[in-house]
Design a protein around this motif. Structure first.
Motif: not given
Ligand code: PLP
Length: 401
Positions: A237-238, A242-243, A245, A306, A309-310, A313
């Protein structure tokens, strides 16, 4: 004497011994690979502690830097320059926040966050003068200044550098009840790494960051997230927050913000918080310089797609499932982390973090050990799956040898 030995001897003789580097002398680098002075190639599985998230010699970053070098590199903040407003606007937008205060190194940005929180405490929250308290976690790493080492729990980082700056309370990382008990009327901020990098890539228990957010909001305390190492794509994630929220009150960014080209750091927050500064109250000669802004703008543009980030992941899932097999084999005691970021505790029967790092070096893989038994893996986010697999195969071979 080989060229490597000559370089090492000169470094030994004329540089302060505040680091213990692996005996490799890098001469050039591209993508995920570095080449030493003898022409040997190494896969970079550290990426400058995440400063090189986009790889060595990234074309977009170098083009942005070169174009800016030919125009203007430094004005100081005494004058405006034509990249500054754009940088602040884009970075604030990436963070979903309002104001940006640029600095250079991570430590300076954390210092800035501390000054901001104290001033906010006195001016906005109404804490009596001189009483502001900031709560931090044990095993933290926020930088090397005298104030930052004052609240370190690492004896190497702290010993013999006193007298220490007061105004900090240390609680166990991941323990929400301890944090809640430490918050009092004078508390202005909680300063945390969402994942503790230097400590060995420690991920807090699920719900911790969300709990910190709820607690700080309800007690009118600022939540400062030091995302200098965890931020900007590394965890998938940026921002690592965020993991869960979570949106903190302040982000502290550095490392990858300068793309491994120039040091760029920043504090990003709201009008209410960063609005406490008036002219003359804080600053930096180099902070927000045109070259830094030009490179960081390109970093922000790359993050906006993104794609990094992708990759973090997808490749991260692969990395962690492969490392999980080593735990099954007994070569590794534990693996922690998120995205393309892992702390790997080597089983003592297979060597120390340092000895494994040295053996990996002779096989063409560069990693860094931390706290004796741990090695940290943080390859550039643009690494290919083939290169990552090759690096992991070397690790497997070293641990099985
Ligand atoms: C690296 C780091 C810092 C310090 O950054 P410098 O640029 O070395 O001063 C602060 N906080 C975290 C979480 C870091 O990883």
């Amino acid at each position: 004497m080989t060229s490597t030995e000559r370089f090492l001897a000169a470094a030994e003789a004329h540089s302060a011994h505040n680091y213990h580097p692996l005996p490799v002398v890098v001469a050039s680098a591209e993508g995920a690979w570095m080449t030493d002075v003898e022409g040997r190639r190494y896969l970079d599985m550290l990426a400058g502690y995440s400063a090189l998230n986009f790889g060595h010699g990234n074309r977009r970053l170098l083009d942005a830097a070169k174009a800016q070098l030919d125009r203007v590199t430094l004005t100081s903040r005494a004058f405006h320059h034509d990249r500054f407003a754009e940088f602040c606007t884009q970075l604030a937008e990436l963070c979903g926040m309002e104001l940006v205060l640029p600095m250079n190194t991570g430590a300076e940005a954390v210092e800035t966050a501390i000054k901001t929180a104290r001033k906010w405490g006195y001016q906005v929250k109404g804490v009596p003068d001189g009483r502001a308290k900031i709560i931090v976690a044990d095993h933290n790493f926020h930088g090397r200044t005298t104030t930052l080492v004052s609240f370190s729990t690492d004896p190497e980082a702290r010993a013999d550098f006193g007298p220490y700056t007061p105004g900090f309370e240390i609680v166990p990382y991941g323990d929400l009840a301890a944090l809640e008990a430490a918050v009092d009327a004078d508390t202005v901020a909680v300063l945390l790494e969402p994942i503790q990098g230097e400590a060995g890539v420690l991920v807090p228990p699920p719900g911790y960051l969300a709990g910190v957010r709820e607690l700080t909001r309800s007690r009118n305390v600022l939540f400062i997230a030091d995302e200098i190492q965890s931020g900007l794509g590394r965890t998938g994630r940026t921002f690592a927050c965020e993991h869960e929220d979570v949106v903190p009150d302040m982000y502290v960014l550095g490392k990858a913000l300068g793309g491994g080209v120039v040091p760029v750091s920043a504090v990003i927050s709201s009008h209410e918080v960063l609005g406490v500064f008036a002219p003359g109250e804080h600053g930096s000669t180099f902070g927000g310089n045109p070259l830094a802004c030009a490179v960081a703008l390109e970093v922000i543009a790359m993050l906006r797609t993104g794609e990094f980030q992708q990759r973090a992941t997808e490749l991260g899932e692969h990395l962690h499932s492969e490392l999980g097999l080593l735990v099954g084999d007994g070569a590794v005691d534990a693996v922690r982390g998120r995205g393309l970021w892992a702390g790997v505790d080597i089983n003592p029967s297979r060597g120390t973090g340092r000895s494994v790092s040295e053996q990996l070096m002779t096989r063409g893989v560069l990693v860094k050990d931390t706290h004796g038994a741990t090695i940290r893996l943080a390859p550039p986010l643009m690494i290919s799956k083939e290169d990552l697999d090759w690096g992991l195969a070397q690790l497997r071979d070293v641990l099985e040898a």
